[in-house]
Design a protein around this motif. Structure first.
Motif, short mmCIF file in Angstrom:
data_model
loop_
_atom_site.label_atom_id
_atom_site.label_comp_id
_atom_site.label_asym_id
_atom_site.label_seq_id
_atom_site.Cartn_x
_atom_site.Cartn_y
_atom_site.Cartn_z
N LYS A 1 0.75 -1.06 0.02
CA LYS A 1 0.08 0.01 -0.04
C LYS A 1 0.89 1.37 -0.16
O LYS A 1 0.53 2.36 -0.34
CB LYS A 1 -0.79 0.15 1.33
N LEU A 2 2.20 1.15 0.33
CA LEU A 2 2.97 2.14 0.41
C LEU A 2 3.95 2.55 -0.93
O LEU A 2 4.70 3.47 -0.75
CB LEU A 2 3.69 2.29 1.65
N MET A 3 3.56 1.66 -1.61
CA MET A 3 4.33 1.57 -3.00
C MET A 3 3.79 1.81 -4.20
O MET A 3 2.65 1.71 -4.33
CB MET A 3 5.13 0.15 -3.17
N GLY A 4 4.47 2.68 -4.88
CA GLY A 4 4.10 2.95 -6.26
C GLY A 4 4.19 1.79 -7.47
O GLY A 4 4.81 0.90 -6.87
N ASN A 5 3.44 2.00 -8.40
CA ASN A 5 3.61 0.79 -9.35
C ASN A 5 5.08 0.35 -9.71
O ASN A 5 5.39 -0.73 -10.00
CB ASN A 5 2.89 1.06 -10.67
N LYS A 6 6.05 1.40 -9.98
CA LYS A 6 7.19 0.96 -10.39
C LYS A 6 8.11 0.21 -9.26
O LYS A 6 8.70 -0.53 -9.66
CB LYS A 6 8.07 2.40 -10.73
N GLU A 7 7.69 0.75 -8.00
CA GLU A 7 8.39 0.05 -6.80
C GLU A 7 7.71 -1.35 -6.78
O GLU A 7 8.72 -2.36 -6.46
CB GLU A 7 8.39 0.75 -5.64
#
Length: 473
Positions: free
Chosen positions: A127-133
């Motif tokens: 939930k704390l990550m962006g798609n790239k991450e």
């Protein structure tokens, strides 16, 4: 204990971990339908900030569903490797995110930790990550499995051939399967969703696929994706079962809605393993289970207990993990727009599900799919397919022309998978790759333009045997 965070002078209060996890989730129509979603982007940001400060040990100590009444929660707690967890227990969710994204954290490190990572921790950090991450972190991990062949190594991109037929016509299934094999697909599994969940139909399909694999000498496995009880009844009558399939969910009540229990999964696995030992087949390994998951399944069964879709998906994957599967995939857009409304939500859920599964140690595949009433199209599917290839996805679906004429939804095609392999320099499972080369279907890893008389001859032979041999009637 409530959680609070203030954004630009506005103070937000979250009653408990369930509410905090739900409000921190990226937008999902299913969470909104359940009344769990953040009411504004400002509230979502506040929830993410508050969640980042939650220690991982608190996620273990405060289960989102009571383990005294839910066997999935009990399974999660009982299977926790406390020695592995000790290495990360003092981290907050935000610090765990930094740990996962660090160059110093390798795929080997994460594989060693997998039994110390709870599904709630995996969902929280996603939930704390962006798609790239999500792509970057998942690409570190390779979870390798073995049945008739070996899947999951770096550089391997598998494909399930999905030759479904609206009337379970064996000739139609056979032709679609051969079409997929001619495109170099099928190394993950040749897996049929039957239109009719009957023992007779399932047995006939399993025998057809087994004869096809045997006649071709193709190093792959077959599966008929009926209910577990139907497959086991077919096994009892002598049908060959390579992989035992079942859809699973993240709560005991949701699994009950599927007509399945953890005890049934355990017994089924043991019975298939015993049958393998009695068959004249060379097995590369003893991973015999195939599970499907998908965000929204618990909510659709009204068995979500106020928990958000992503957290429940992670718990479903924890169920799968307990039975050492050969394949797991999330049917990411199949449940419908009531749960994932559009391209943005489907793409996000696909990357989340894949990342969480990889973190938990699963051989994750994704059915890059959408229903015809969702706000998505084949360009949407192309985008997610390419992202997943970059993320090291174990396998995807191969459906004739990307249009499943039995399940009435859109997925990815045989030529889609072949294009992605070519674009990223990926290959089929090594045993299957060698078979493709030996049979002239590929040359130096590239599909050839040669005719496939051997495949056509096999089709005629298998179909004739199917029609004449009473064991295949």
């Amino acid at each position: 204990m409530p959680f609070t965070h203030t954004v630009r002078g506005e103070r937000f209060v979250f009653a408990d971990l369930r509410e905090l996890l739900a409000r921190a989730n990226e937008p999902k129509s299913g969470d909104a339908l359940a009344g769990l979603a953040a009411g504004s982007e400002r509230e979502r940001v506040a929830a993410k900030c508050a969640l980042a400060d939650v220690p991982l040990r608190q996620l273990v100590g405060e289960p989102v569903v009571d383990p005294d009444t839910d066997d999935v929660s009990r399974l999660v707690l009982d299977s926790l490797d406390h020695k592995a967890f000790a290495r990360i227990r003092s981290l907050t969710v935000g610090e765990f995110r930094e740990f996962l994204l660090s160059d110093a954290t390798t795929g080997d490190t994460l594989r060693e930790l997998k039994w110390g990572i709870t599904p709630e921790a995996a969902a929280a950090v996603a939930k704390l990550m962006g798609n790239k991450e999500l792509v970057y972190a998942a690409a570190k991990v390779r979870n390798v499995t073995r049945c008739r062949n070996t899947l999951g190594q770096r550089g391997v991109f598998g494909v399930r051939v999905q030759p479904n037929h609206p009337t379970d016509d064996l000739a139609g299934i056979l032709v679609s399967a051969l079409d997929g094999l001619a495109y170099g697909c099928g190394d993950a599994v040749i897996g049929v969703n039957p239109a009719t969940d009957s023992v007779e139909t399932v047995g006939a399909i399993l025998r057809l696929l087994d004869r096809l694999i045997t006649e071709l000498g193709a190093p792959t496995q077959a599966c008929c994706l009926a209910h577990i009880t139907t497959q086991l009844a077919a096994l009892e009558r002598g049908a060959p079962v390579d992989l035992l399939f079942q859809s699973v969910a993240g709560t005991q009540a949701a699994n009950a809605s599927f007509g399945v229990t953890l005890a049934m999964l355990k017994e089924g696995r043991e019975r298939v393993l015993a049958s393998h030992r009695a068959r004249p087949v060379t097995w590369a390994g003893d991973q015999v289970m195939y599970f499907e998951t998908g965000q929204g399944s618990a909510l659709s069964a009204e068995a979500h207990h106020g928990v958000d879709q992503l957290t429940l998906e992670a718990r479903a994957q924890a169920v799968a993990r307990a039975f050492d599967p050969f394949l797991v995939n999330t049917v990411v857009g199949f449940i419908g727009p009531e749960y994932l409304a559009d391209e943005r939500q489907i793409t996000r859920a696909g990357l989340e599900d894949h990342f969480v599964g990889k973190l938990l140690g699963l051989p994750m595949g994704v059915d890059v799919c959408y229903t015809n009433h969702a706000d998505a199209d084949q360009n949407s599917a192309d985008n997610l397919l390419l992202l997943l290839a970059a993320a090291g996805c174990n396998y995807v679906m191969g459906v004739p022309c990307a249009d499943d004429v039995m399940l009435n939804y859109q997925s990815t095609s045989y030529h889609d998978a072949a294009t992605v392999r070519d674009l990223f320099g990926l290959a089929p499972a090594p045993e299957f790759r060698d078979w493709l080369e030996a049979n002239g279907i590929t040359r130096a890893g590239k599909l050839t333009s040669a005719e496939r008389p051997a495949l056509l001859g096999t089709a005629a032979k298998v179909l004739a045997a199917t029609n004449s041999d009473e064991r295949y009637a």
